[in-house]
Design a protein around this motif. Structure first.
Motif, PDB file in Angstrom:
ATOM      1  N   ARG A 207      -8.171   0.411   4.073  1.00  0.00           N
ATOM      2  CA  ARG A 207      -6.974   0.795   3.941  1.00  0.00           C
ATOM      3  C   ARG A 207      -5.613   0.358   3.169  1.00  0.00           C
ATOM      4  O   ARG A 207      -4.991   0.733   3.218  1.00  0.00           O
ATOM      5  N   GLU A 208      -6.575  -0.942   2.195  1.00  0.00           N
ATOM      6  CA  GLU A 208      -5.145  -0.742   0.275  1.00  0.00           C
ATOM      7  C   GLU A 208      -4.924   0.412   0.851  1.00  0.00           C
ATOM      8  O   GLU A 208      -3.736   0.335  -0.463  1.00  0.00           O
ATOM      9  N   VAL A 209      -6.425   1.137  -0.108  1.00  0.00           N
ATOM     10  CA  VAL A 209      -6.284   2.396  -0.738  1.00  0.00           C
ATOM     11  C   VAL A 209      -5.021   2.988  -0.068  1.00  0.00           C
ATOM     12  O   VAL A 209      -4.792   4.062  -0.447  1.00  0.00           O
ATOM     13  N   ALA A 210      -5.754   3.503   1.406  1.00  0.00           N
ATOM     14  CA  ALA A 210      -4.324   4.267   1.788  1.00  0.00           C
ATOM     15  C   ALA A 210      -3.314   3.761   2.236  1.00  0.00           C
ATOM     16  O   ALA A 210      -2.078   4.931   1.658  1.00  0.00           O
ATOM     17  N   ALA A 211      -3.052   2.435   1.873  1.00  0.00           N
ATOM     18  CA  ALA A 211      -1.260   2.380   2.014  1.00  0.00           C
ATOM     19  C   ALA A 211      -0.828   2.733   0.445  1.00  0.00           C
ATOM     20  O   ALA A 211       0.346   3.219   0.257  1.00  0.00           O
ATOM     21  N   LEU A 212      -2.226   2.315  -0.283  1.00  0.00           N
ATOM     22  CA  LEU A 212      -0.864   2.912  -1.925  1.00  0.00           C
ATOM     23  C   LEU A 212      -0.925   4.843  -2.079  1.00  0.00           C
ATOM     24  O   LEU A 212       0.067   4.412  -2.333  1.00  0.00           O
ATOM     25  N   VAL A 213      -1.897   5.481  -1.315  1.00  0.00           N
ATOM     26  CA  VAL A 213      -1.727   6.638  -1.495  1.00  0.00           C
ATOM     27  C   VAL A 213      -0.512   7.196  -0.577  1.00  0.00           C
ATOM     28  O   VAL A 213       0.775   7.676  -0.847  1.00  0.00           O
ATOM     29  N   GLU A 214      -0.137   6.432   0.246  1.00  0.00           N
ATOM     30  CA  GLU A 214       1.481   6.544   1.614  1.00  0.00           C
ATOM     31  C   GLU A 214       2.344   6.166   1.388  1.00  0.00           C
ATOM     32  O   GLU A 214       3.887   7.073   1.201  1.00  0.00           O
ATOM     33  N   GLN A 215       2.232   5.250  -0.023  1.00  0.00           N
ATOM     34  CA  GLN A 215       3.507   4.683  -1.033  1.00  0.00           C
ATOM     35  C   GLN A 215       3.945   5.709  -1.646  1.00  0.00           C
ATOM     36  O   GLN A 215       5.202   6.113  -1.849  1.00  0.00           O
ATOM     37  N   ARG A 216       2.815   6.278  -2.137  1.00  0.00           N
ATOM     38  CA  ARG A 216       3.115   6.925  -3.374  1.00  0.00           C
ATOM     39  C   ARG A 216       3.900   8.123  -3.692  1.00  0.00           C
ATOM     40  O   ARG A 216       4.508   9.353  -3.516  1.00  0.00           O
ATOM     41  N   PHE A 217       2.829   8.430  -2.530  1.00  0.00           N
ATOM     42  CA  PHE A 217       2.861  10.486  -2.016  1.00  0.00           C
ATOM     43  C   PHE A 217       3.813  10.612  -0.268  1.00  0.00           C
ATOM     44  O   PHE A 217       3.419  11.061   0.905  1.00  0.00           O
ATOM     45  N   PRO A 218       5.336  10.129  -0.484  1.00  0.00           N
ATOM     46  CA  PRO A 218       5.679  11.207   0.536  1.00  0.00           C
ATOM     47  C   PRO A 218       5.924  11.485   1.211  1.00  0.00           C
ATOM     48  O   PRO A 218       5.804  12.316   2.216  1.00  0.00           O
ATOM     49  N   LYS A 219       5.403  13.139   0.574  1.00  0.00           N
ATOM     50  CA  LYS A 219       5.237  14.404   0.985  1.00  0.00           C
ATOM     51  C   LYS A 219       4.001  14.682   2.144  1.00  0.00           C
ATOM     52  O   LYS A 219       3.431  16.142   2.283  1.00  0.00           O
ATOM     53  N   LEU A 220       2.800  13.311   2.228  1.00  0.00           N
ATOM     54  CA  LEU A 220       2.019  14.086   2.723  1.00  0.00           C
ATOM     55  C   LEU A 220       1.629  14.678   3.881  1.00  0.00           C
ATOM     56  O   LEU A 220       2.822  14.797   4.521  1.00  0.00           O
ATOM     57  N   ASP A 221       0.766  15.445   4.247  1.00  0.00           N
ATOM     58  CA  ASP A 221       0.777  16.295   5.727  1.00  0.00           C
ATOM     59  C   ASP A 221      -0.174  15.241   6.875  1.00  0.00           C
ATOM     60  O   ASP A 221      -1.215  14.565   6.787  1.00  0.00           O
ATOM     61  N   GLY A 222       0.529  14.333   6.984  1.00  0.00           N
ATOM     62  CA  GLY A 222       0.405  13.528   8.044  1.00  0.00           C
ATOM     63  C   GLY A 222      -0.331  12.015   7.224  1.00  0.00           C
ATOM     64  O   GLY A 222      -0.429  11.994   5.946  1.00  0.00           O
TER      65      GLY A 222
END
Length: 294
Positions: free
Chosen positions: A249-264
């Motif tokens: 979940r820590e890694v997922a939070a970092l990804v979602e913060q850095r990549f705002p255009k993710l598909d979901g």
């Protein structure tokens, strides 16, 4: 509806519901626990917590690839219905199951000369293999035929990036992937090896990062460097983890913060028994579409 079935193995490390909702056929890997044959069946036989507890208590755990006979039974279900099959196997860099699938395909070709089984070596593992299957299901649903889909998979499979780390080296040492001496030093220094899947589908240690928090940040940095479109990455991102959900979940939070255009949102899955027998608990793996692996 297409006149073929898209298929994979349980080592795609998603869930049964995930596969069935995408109309992807599957068959199970096996593993041995103290000599008893168990199915790698998305945790139904042994949940990840149960499996790792038994391994940490000293149970002898070994993996077993799918046999040619199992593939014959699986493929023939669909060939007998007049359907072709596009099947992707776990990477040949970590398993011999690709050869078993090819042997089954060749044997069935004599019995069903008008049907085709396309076998593709995914060169992928765990939920990276699942991420590839997700894209193939989308292309199938958009109308792509079996031969074209298999060719697309061959051309693009190397674009699935796999980056992972482990905070527990116990089973990497036990399996001979890390020496006892290196493991002892690594444990004392809190070293987390950062690894990827090489172009040939084998595992490769890329860096030795001190502390788990730095390893979490490092795999996200690799995504920034390698993802399709960089920080504008608009594809899907999967994570798999072996009994370290909070780390994932820590890694997922970092990804979602850095990549705002993710598909979901980032999807997190448990690592299945076949991969988990080799990693043990404490592994987090990050998967995304990016530059072709070199």
């Amino acid at each position: 509806m297409p006149g073929y079935v898209l298929s994979c193995c349980s080592t795609a490390d998603v869930t049964r519901d995930w596969l069935e909702s995408r109309k992807i056929a599957y068959l199970y890997f096996n593993y041995y626990l103290d000599g008893k044959v168990c199915k790698d069946d998305f945790g139904a036989t042994n949940s990840p917590a149960e499996l790792y507890a038994k391994m940490l208590a000293g149970a002898d755990a070994k993996t077993s690839q799918i046999s040619a006979g199992d593939y014959i039974a699986h493929f023939e279900k669909y060939l007998a219905q007049g359907l072709d099959v596009v099947h992707l196997t776990l990477s040949s860099g970590i398993s011999g199951t690709y050869n078993s699938a090819c042997a089954a395909r060749d044997q069935l070709a004599e019995k069903y000369p008008e049907r085709r089984v396309y076998v593709v070596d995914s060169l992928a593992a765990s939920s990276g293999y699942g991420l590839l299957m997700d894209r193939l299901a989308e292309l199938r649903d958009a109308g792509m035929g079996a031969a074209e889909l298999a060719a697309w998979a061959e051309e693009h499979k190397g674009e699935v990036q796999h980056w992972f780390f482990s905070s527990d080296l116990t089973f990497f040492i036990r399996g001979g992937r890390i020496s006892k001496a290196a493991g002892l030093v690594g444990g004392m220094l809190k070293i987390c090896p950062v690894m990827d899947v090489a172009p040939d589908g084998s595992l490769a240690v890329k860096e030795k990062i001190r502390t788990k928090a730095k390893a979490e940040k490092r795999v996200v940095e690799k995504m920034e460097e390698l993802a399709e479109g960089g920080l504008d990455y608009s594809g899907k991102c999967y994570i798999s983890q072996s009994e370290c959900l909070e780390d994932a979940r820590e890694v997922a939070a970092l990804v979602e913060q850095r990549f705002p255009k993710l598909d979901g949102k980032v999807e997190i899955f448990p690592i299945g028994a076949t991969i988990g027998v080799h990693t043990g608990p404490g592994t987090v793996a990050l998967f995304f579409w990016g530059k072709k692996r070199v």
